[in-house]
Design a protein around this motif. Sequence first.
Motif, PDB file in Angstrom:
ATOM      1  N   ASN A   1     -45.664  59.186  87.031  1.00 41.91           N
ATOM      2  CA  ASN A   1     -45.918  57.762  87.230  1.00 41.91           C
ATOM      3  C   ASN A   1     -47.363  57.412  86.894  1.00 41.91           C
ATOM      4  OD1 ASN A   1     -43.349  56.736  88.759  1.00 41.91           O
ATOM      5  ND2 ASN A   1     -43.887  58.679  89.713  1.00 41.91           N
TER       6      ASN A   1
ATOM      7  N   PRO B   1     -43.107  54.257  85.215  1.00 41.08           N
ATOM      8  CA  PRO B   1     -42.496  55.586  85.308  1.00 41.08           C
ATOM      9  C   PRO B   1     -42.105  56.090  83.924  1.00 41.08           C
ATOM     10  CG  PRO B   1     -40.892  53.899  85.885  1.00 41.08           C
ATOM     11  CD  PRO B   1     -42.156  53.177  85.490  1.00 41.08           C
TER      12      PRO B   1
ATOM     13  N   THR C   1     -40.697  55.335  92.973  1.00 37.63           N
ATOM     14  CA  THR C   1     -39.828  55.893  91.935  1.00 37.63           C
ATOM     15  C   THR C   1     -38.847  56.885  92.535  1.00 37.63           C
ATOM     16  OG1 THR C   1     -41.494  55.581  90.219  1.00 37.63           O
ATOM     17  CG2 THR C   1     -39.786  57.216  89.792  1.00 37.63           C
TER      18      THR C   1
END
Length: 366
Positions: free
Chosen positions: A138, A149, A226
Amino acid sequence: MRHLFRTAPKTDIRNVLREVDAYSTVSGGGLAAAVHVSSLYDLRMSAPSARYSLKTALTQDKERLLKNLRRSYHHSVARAIFNPKAFGVTDRGGFLEEDFDNYLLGCESRRRSLTLGDLFIPAKEPNRMPVTPLWIANATIYENGSIFPFHPSGLQKYRIVSCTHRLEKTPVHPDFYSLPLSTGMKASASFPTLLPATTLECLFDDETRYLHLFEGGLCDNLGIHTALYILAKTRPQRKVLFVIDAYKGNPEPFSESKGSPKTLQIGLRTTSISLDAWHIRHRKTVKQLVDGVGHSGAKIDVIYFGFDDLPEKTRAQVRDIGTDFKITIREQQALFEATKEVVAIKEKEKGIRELIFDQSTRSSSN
């Protein structure tokens, strides 16, 4: 997004690391993920049925893996001072990306760079199974502070057409799976003022535009958002999120200095104060995010591993280790020992192995 989260079959039921389906990393966490993913990939390519152990890989191949982990990467940045390529499409961060690719991702011995396509399964190959966990590095978008991401769908969303890889401009579009892992790894570790931004070229609304990416920890110092996105997309109804937190700052709010901080001190403090603020509130934020994901019917167990769990003596030793592109043998060994201690503590508190293998058994029928 189904094709991003196919799970490889599990055979070694005593190896907890074997149960990891995905990494979401920022900054230096990507260096550790790179060594695991690349060494596992190379073993699977040479001996598909061989049993893998990261501990064994580090022991048997210590002259390469451990040496490359503790290698000083300062020279990678310094090389740009005298290299004419640094004044073209690349910059001094490009030399760091090349060395990450050579040493930590194994290009030097494999003679080929690993790409997103080696980890992620394209929709056009529905029968292909992954050979390593997914790994998403990331970064932080300079213009608006959003998370970027590095996975194929993210590249498609921003319509990325090229990046810089091994000091050369490299096309990405239309095959987003062709982006090298080292590009995301370097972008995620590009701390402002230390390294220039990693720049991706985009074609948006039929116009050429650019994404400038910095250190991933600036927007999410643990890669939590994420990770939860990945968990929300997976099929098992019970899941486990490991949060590895190497924070070594001062948790106390008090100062021993009577006078107000000086202007220079304040300026330097602004580069890290957001990371400290995130550390203070992250467990509450993670709980709220996990509860939100849980509303979709999934149960997520969260287990934290961090320096804060260590006894004071061990914690003091690892807190003295600086955040840098260099680590000594003694520092590396101290981190290994501290990690073993944290895992042992957590195993007693949470029953990690039972929890993990219980999830594996439950998810095998899904």
